[in-house]
Design a protein around this motif. Structure first.
Motif, PDB file in Angstrom:
ATOM      1  N   HIS A  28       0.826  -1.203   0.000  1.00 56.75           N
ATOM      2  CA  HIS A  28       0.000   0.000   0.000  1.00 56.75           C
ATOM      3  C   HIS A  28       0.866   1.261   0.000  1.00 56.75           C
ATOM      4  O   HIS A  28       2.048   1.220   0.289  1.00 56.75           O
ATOM      5  CB  HIS A  28      -0.959   0.007   1.196  1.00 56.75           C
ATOM      6  N   GLU A  30       1.028   5.390   1.436  1.00 57.43           N
ATOM      7  CA  GLU A  30       0.564   6.374   2.407  1.00 57.43           C
ATOM      8  C   GLU A  30       1.203   7.702   2.032  1.00 57.43           C
ATOM      9  O   GLU A  30       2.309   7.734   1.471  1.00 57.43           O
ATOM     10  CB  GLU A  30       0.994   5.997   3.827  1.00 57.43           C
ATOM     11  N   ARG A  32       1.876  11.853   3.496  1.00 58.16           N
ATOM     12  CA  ARG A  32       1.866  12.806   4.609  1.00 58.16           C
ATOM     13  C   ARG A  32       2.342  14.149   4.086  1.00 58.16           C
ATOM     14  O   ARG A  32       2.999  14.217   3.053  1.00 58.16           O
ATOM     15  CB  ARG A  32       2.775  12.305   5.728  1.00 58.16           C
ATOM     16  N   PRO A  51      -1.068  13.452   8.328  1.00 56.44           N
ATOM     17  CA  PRO A  51      -1.352  12.378   7.378  1.00 56.44           C
ATOM     18  C   PRO A  51      -2.519  12.754   6.462  1.00 56.44           C
ATOM     19  O   PRO A  51      -3.474  13.407   6.889  1.00 56.44           O
ATOM     20  CB  PRO A  51      -1.724  11.194   8.269  1.00 56.44           C
ATOM     21  N   GLU A  53      -5.742  11.594   4.142  1.00 58.18           N
ATOM     22  CA  GLU A  53      -6.741  10.532   4.229  1.00 58.18           C
ATOM     23  C   GLU A  53      -7.103  10.032   2.836  1.00 58.18           C
ATOM     24  O   GLU A  53      -7.458  10.817   1.957  1.00 58.18           O
ATOM     25  CB  GLU A  53      -8.005  11.041   4.928  1.00 58.18           C
ATOM     26  N   TYR A  68      -7.703   1.518   8.460  1.00 60.39           N
ATOM     27  CA  TYR A  68      -6.459   2.217   8.108  1.00 60.39           C
ATOM     28  C   TYR A  68      -6.776   3.270   7.047  1.00 60.39           C
ATOM     29  O   TYR A  68      -6.480   3.082   5.861  1.00 60.39           O
ATOM     30  CB  TYR A  68      -5.415   1.225   7.588  1.00 60.39           C
ATOM     31  N   VAL A  70      -5.526   5.918   6.001  1.00 59.49           N
ATOM     32  CA  VAL A  70      -4.459   6.583   5.247  1.00 59.49           C
ATOM     33  C   VAL A  70      -3.927   5.713   4.109  1.00 59.49           C
ATOM     34  O   VAL A  70      -3.171   6.185   3.263  1.00 59.49           O
ATOM     35  CB  VAL A  70      -3.284   7.000   6.168  1.00 59.49           C
ATOM     36  N   ARG A  71      -4.316   4.457   4.066  1.00 62.65           N
ATOM     37  CA  ARG A  71      -3.734   3.520   3.099  1.00 62.65           C
ATOM     38  C   ARG A  71      -4.492   3.474   1.774  1.00 62.65           C
ATOM     39  O   ARG A  71      -5.712   3.404   1.740  1.00 62.65           O
ATOM     40  CB  ARG A  71      -3.725   2.101   3.673  1.00 62.65           C
ATOM     41  N   TYR A  85      -6.848  11.770  -2.444  1.00 63.88           N
ATOM     42  CA  TYR A  85      -6.593  11.925  -1.018  1.00 63.88           C
ATOM     43  C   TYR A  85      -7.134  13.265  -0.540  1.00 63.88           C
ATOM     44  O   TYR A  85      -7.209  14.220  -1.303  1.00 63.88           O
ATOM     45  CB  TYR A  85      -5.091  11.869  -0.728  1.00 63.88           C
TER      46      TYR A  85
END
Length: 108
Positions: A28, A30, A32, A51, A53, A68, A70-71, A85
């Motif tokens: 995955h 992520e 930030r 982070p 989303e 999870y 953020v993944r 995101y």
């Protein structure tokens, strides 16, 4: 090196992030963010405090994992990804860096 502004957004705006992998290992992504001043240095603490989303997978329609948020999961055997995101609330700055994290699912 002078900053190169790629676009302008507001807090909680949705953005499209595009990735091309040349070797797929599942897993995955992520993302930030960290606001800095020109010439400033981002810290991992700053990135960890902002982070992004995951909203949607625009290419393969992979589902959001509420456990999870953020993944962005990677479907097996694919190379090009477009993920939507949401920027975190309160994130503001003239220059904001985005950190991309790729967690593979290889287990050799």
């Amino acid at each position: 090196m002078p900053p190169v502004i790629q676009d302008c957004y507001g807090p909680e705006d949705e953005i499209l992030l595009e990735v091309l992998l040349t070797a797929g290992h599942d897993g995955h992504f992520e993302y930030r963010a960290c606001p800095i001043s020109a010439g400033g240095v981002a810290t991992q603490e700053c990135f960890d405090n902002h982070p992004l989303e995951f909203v949607s997978d625009e290419t393969y329609n992979m589902p959001k994992d509420d456990n999870y948020p953020v993944r962005a999961y990677i479907p097996h055997g694919k190379a090009s990804y477009n993920h939507k995101y949401k920027l975190p609330p309160g994130l503001e700055g003239d220059l904001v860096l985005i950190q991309w994290i790729y967690v593979t699912a290889n287990s050799w």
